[in-house]
Design a protein around this motif. Structure first.
Motif, PDB file in Angstrom:
ATOM      1  N   VAL A  71       0.861  -1.180   0.000  1.00 24.30           N
ATOM      2  CA  VAL A  71       0.000   0.000   0.000  1.00 24.30           C
ATOM      3  C   VAL A  71       0.897   1.231   0.000  1.00 24.30           C
ATOM      4  N   GLU A  72       0.736   2.075  -0.984  1.00 21.06           N
ATOM      5  CA  GLU A  72       1.561   3.282  -1.087  1.00 21.06           C
ATOM      6  C   GLU A  72       1.023   4.361  -0.154  1.00 21.06           C
ATOM      7  N   LEU A  73       1.921   4.979   0.587  1.00 20.68           N
ATOM      8  CA  LEU A  73       1.544   5.987   1.582  1.00 20.68           C
ATOM      9  C   LEU A  73       2.013   7.392   1.214  1.00 20.68           C
ATOM     10  N   GLY A  74       2.588   7.556   0.031  1.00 20.61           N
ATOM     11  CA  GLY A  74       3.105   8.859  -0.381  1.00 20.61           C
ATOM     12  C   GLY A  74       2.159   9.586  -1.309  1.00 20.61           C
ATOM     13  N   GLN A  75       2.050  10.899  -1.120  1.00 16.86           N
ATOM     14  CA  GLN A  75       1.274  11.720  -2.034  1.00 16.86           C
ATOM     15  C   GLN A  75       2.070  11.959  -3.324  1.00 16.86           C
ATOM     16  N   VAL A  76       1.365  12.203  -4.416  1.00 18.59           N
ATOM     17  CA  VAL A  76       2.010  12.472  -5.694  1.00 18.59           C
ATOM     18  C   VAL A  76       2.559  13.896  -5.701  1.00 18.59           C
ATOM     19  N   LEU A  77       3.804  14.038  -6.118  1.00 15.61           N
ATOM     20  CA  LEU A  77       4.399  15.366  -6.253  1.00 15.61           C
ATOM     21  C   LEU A  77       3.894  15.998  -7.542  1.00 15.61           C
ATOM     22  N   GLU A  78       3.206  17.125  -7.408  1.00 13.56           N
ATOM     23  CA  GLU A  78       2.657  17.793  -8.578  1.00 13.56           C
ATOM     24  C   GLU A  78       2.434  19.266  -8.275  1.00 13.56           C
ATOM     25  N   GLY A  80      -0.155  21.074  -8.280  1.00 11.02           N
ATOM     26  CA  GLY A  80      -1.345  21.456  -7.528  1.00 11.02           C
ATOM     27  C   GLY A  80      -1.392  20.970  -6.101  1.00 11.02           C
ATOM     28  N   MET A  81      -0.279  20.531  -5.546  1.00  7.32           N
ATOM     29  CA  MET A  81      -0.302  20.035  -4.161  1.00  7.32           C
ATOM     30  C   MET A  81      -0.160  21.193  -3.181  1.00  7.32           C
ATOM     31  N   PRO A  82      -0.554  20.996  -1.912  1.00 12.04           N
ATOM     32  CA  PRO A  82      -0.382  22.046  -0.906  1.00 12.04           C
ATOM     33  C   PRO A  82       1.101  22.320  -0.651  1.00 12.04           C
ATOM     34  N   LEU A  83       1.459  23.596  -0.602  1.00 10.82           N
ATOM     35  CA  LEU A  83       2.840  23.995  -0.335  1.00 10.82           C
ATOM     36  C   LEU A  83       2.845  25.042   0.767  1.00 10.82           C
ATOM     37  N   GLN A  84       3.589  24.784   1.813  1.00 15.38           N
ATOM     38  CA  GLN A  84       3.634  25.704   2.942  1.00 15.38           C
ATOM     39  C   GLN A  84       4.502  26.917   2.646  1.00 15.38           C
ATOM     40  N   SER A  85       4.050  28.064   3.153  1.00 17.52           N
ATOM     41  CA  SER A  85       4.832  29.302   3.128  1.00 17.52           C
ATOM     42  C   SER A  85       5.350  29.592   1.722  1.00 17.52           C
ATOM     43  N   THR A  86       6.657  29.787   1.568  1.00 11.85           N
ATOM     44  CA  THR A  86       7.245  30.135   0.268  1.00 11.85           C
ATOM     45  C   THR A  86       7.782  28.925  -0.480  1.00 11.85           C
ATOM     46  N   LEU A 216      -8.339  16.292   1.934  1.00 13.67           N
ATOM     47  CA  LEU A 216      -8.307  17.662   1.415  1.00 13.67           C
ATOM     48  C   LEU A 216      -7.144  17.898   0.456  1.00 13.67           C
ATOM     49  N   TRP A 217      -6.178  16.983   0.424  1.00 11.41           N
ATOM     50  CA  TRP A 217      -4.953  17.166  -0.349  1.00 11.41           C
ATOM     51  C   TRP A 217      -5.263  17.378  -1.839  1.00 11.41           C
ATOM     52  N   GLY A 218      -4.768  18.489  -2.382  1.00 11.21           N
ATOM     53  CA  GLY A 218      -4.953  18.784  -3.794  1.00 11.21           C
ATOM     54  C   GLY A 218      -6.346  19.232  -4.164  1.00 11.21           C
ATOM     55  N   HIS A 280      12.230  10.946  14.403  1.00 11.80           N
ATOM     56  CA  HIS A 280      11.907  11.569  13.121  1.00 11.80           C
ATOM     57  C   HIS A 280      10.398  11.802  12.972  1.00 11.80           C
ATOM     58  N   LEU A 281      10.050  12.732  12.075  1.00 11.74           N
ATOM     59  CA  LEU A 281       8.657  13.018  11.751  1.00 11.74           C
ATOM     60  C   LEU A 281       8.420  12.754  10.275  1.00 11.74           C
ATOM     61  N   LEU A 282       7.238  12.219   9.970  1.00 10.23           N
ATOM     62  CA  LEU A 282       6.845  11.895   8.601  1.00 10.23           C
ATOM     63  C   LEU A 282       5.507  12.575   8.332  1.00 10.23           C
ATOM     64  N   GLU A 283       5.533  13.573   7.461  1.00  4.89           N
ATOM     65  CA  GLU A 283       4.381  14.461   7.270  1.00  4.89           C
ATOM     66  C   GLU A 283       3.695  14.231   5.924  1.00  4.89           C
ATOM     67  N   ASN A 284       2.440  14.672   5.839  1.00  4.31           N
ATOM     68  CA  ASN A 284       1.662  14.627   4.590  1.00  4.31           C
ATOM     69  C   ASN A 284       1.529  13.203   4.036  1.00  4.31           C
ATOM     70  N   LEU A 285       1.307  12.256   4.917  1.00  2.10           N
ATOM     71  CA  LEU A 285       1.113  10.877   4.474  1.00  2.10           C
ATOM     72  C   LEU A 285      -0.255  10.691   3.818  1.00  2.10           C
TER      73      LEU A 285
END
Length: 321
Positions: A71-78, A80-86, A216-218, A280-285
């Motif tokens: 089972v894949e737990l990573g979001q697709v890099l694209e 239109g994804m949420p990006l924090q700050s700058t 809510l992602w994307g 360690h921390l693992l975010e945006n799973l």
């Protein structure tokens, strides 16, 4: 005595549990260097909780595989994804000319412009956060920071993580598809989820929290980033005392943001985990598919990019069932 003391850190390394006073749950402040350093693995240690992964834990982890399903737990890099700050993510296609040989070989490439350590599903390394000028084990950031990255504790030093994953489905515990913004996962929530799912935490675990926020992602990026549910200080300390390698969630911060019990603090769990305890921390799973399978324990496999000296890495974790 809380996890932030030297005695508490040693207890964490041994996987021991102790009660946290109610007052500590509301008023955590960064401990002084003499209280938190050296860590349980000595002053020279730079691996933190990864010391808990050993050949024996890897062999035990492999024994958890039942069906072999991935089972894949990573979001697709694209774009239109949420990006924090700058933070930015741009991908530019680079079609190349047709090669002149008779077999007419054509090829294409792309150029990616992004903070590759801090976009998408991301893995945090210790220098990503500090208490003042100190990162994990009281290493002075100024001493290890260069124009080309950190000379110590870059994400390239982590290596492959192959350990037991535990998914605590807090959304299901509360009977909702998604926790509300700002909901603080408490010790009581963690304990109730463990009972409900008939699972216990153990040393070297990767503890993941399903809040439902990943839906809510994307789609609603502003809402995703503005505020999110997540673990509170007391819950984080409760989990860390069990000796995990990492904590993760389907939100941008893992921890609740903003904190209702500590509104004046800025992401204190980042300091508690990364700086004080070397966890360690693992975010945006992406946890919706795994949660739907109702599998509480599994093999978690994570390989950070070999970005020398970087503060983190975009990753594509997998759960093996």
């Amino acid at each position: 005595m809380t996890i932030v003391s030297r005695r508490g850190a040693l207890a964490a390394a041994a996987g021991l549990a102790a009660a946290v006073p109610a007052a500590a749950q509301q008023s955590w402040t960064p401990p002084e260097p003499a209280q938190r350093c050296p860590g349980p693995w000595g002053a020279a240690d730079r691996r933190g909780a990864m010391n808990r992964q050993t050949p024996d834990t890897v062999k035990r982890t492999a024994g958890l595989i039942r069906s072999g399903e991935i089972v894949e737990l990573g979001q697709v890099l694209e774009q239109g994804m949420p990006l924090q700050s700058t933070r930015q993510f741009h991908i530019h296609l680079k079609p190349l000319a047709m090669n002149p040989q008779a077999n007419r070989r054509g090829s294409n490439e792309e150029m990616v412009i992004a903070e590759m350590g801090q976009v998408g599903t991301q893995f945090d390394m210790f220098p990503h956060q500090t208490i003042g000028n100190h990162t994990y084990n009281c290493v002075e950031v100024d001493r290890i920071a260069t124009r080309n990255g950190f000379t110590e504790m870059g994400v390239h030093t982590v290596g492959n993580i192959f350990t037991r994953g535990v998914l605590l489905d807090i959304a299901a515990l509360k009977g909702v598809p998604m926790l509300e913004a700002g909901y603080e996962i408490s010790v009581a929530d963690v304990e109730a989820a463990l009972r409900r799912q008939d699972v216990a935490l153990a040393e070297a675990d990767a503890v993941l929290f399903h809040t439902g926020w990943g839906a809510l992602w994307g789609k609603e990026n502003a809402r995703y980033l503005n505020s999110n549910p997540g673990i509170g200080v007391a819950a984080a300390e409760f989990v860390i005392r069990r000796g995990p390698i990492l904590m993760g969630a389907d939100v941008a911060t893992v921890e609740v943001s903003p904190s209702k019990t500590m509104p004046a603090a800025s992401l204190p769990i980042h300091q508690i985990a990364l700086v004080v305890n070397g966890v360690h921390l693992l975010e945006n799973l992406k946890l919706d598919e795994l949660a739907a399978k109702r599998r509480s324990e599994f093999v978690l496999n994570v390989q950070p990019l070999k970005l020398k000296g970087a503060t983190g890495s975009t990753v594509a974790p997998t759960a093996i069932l």
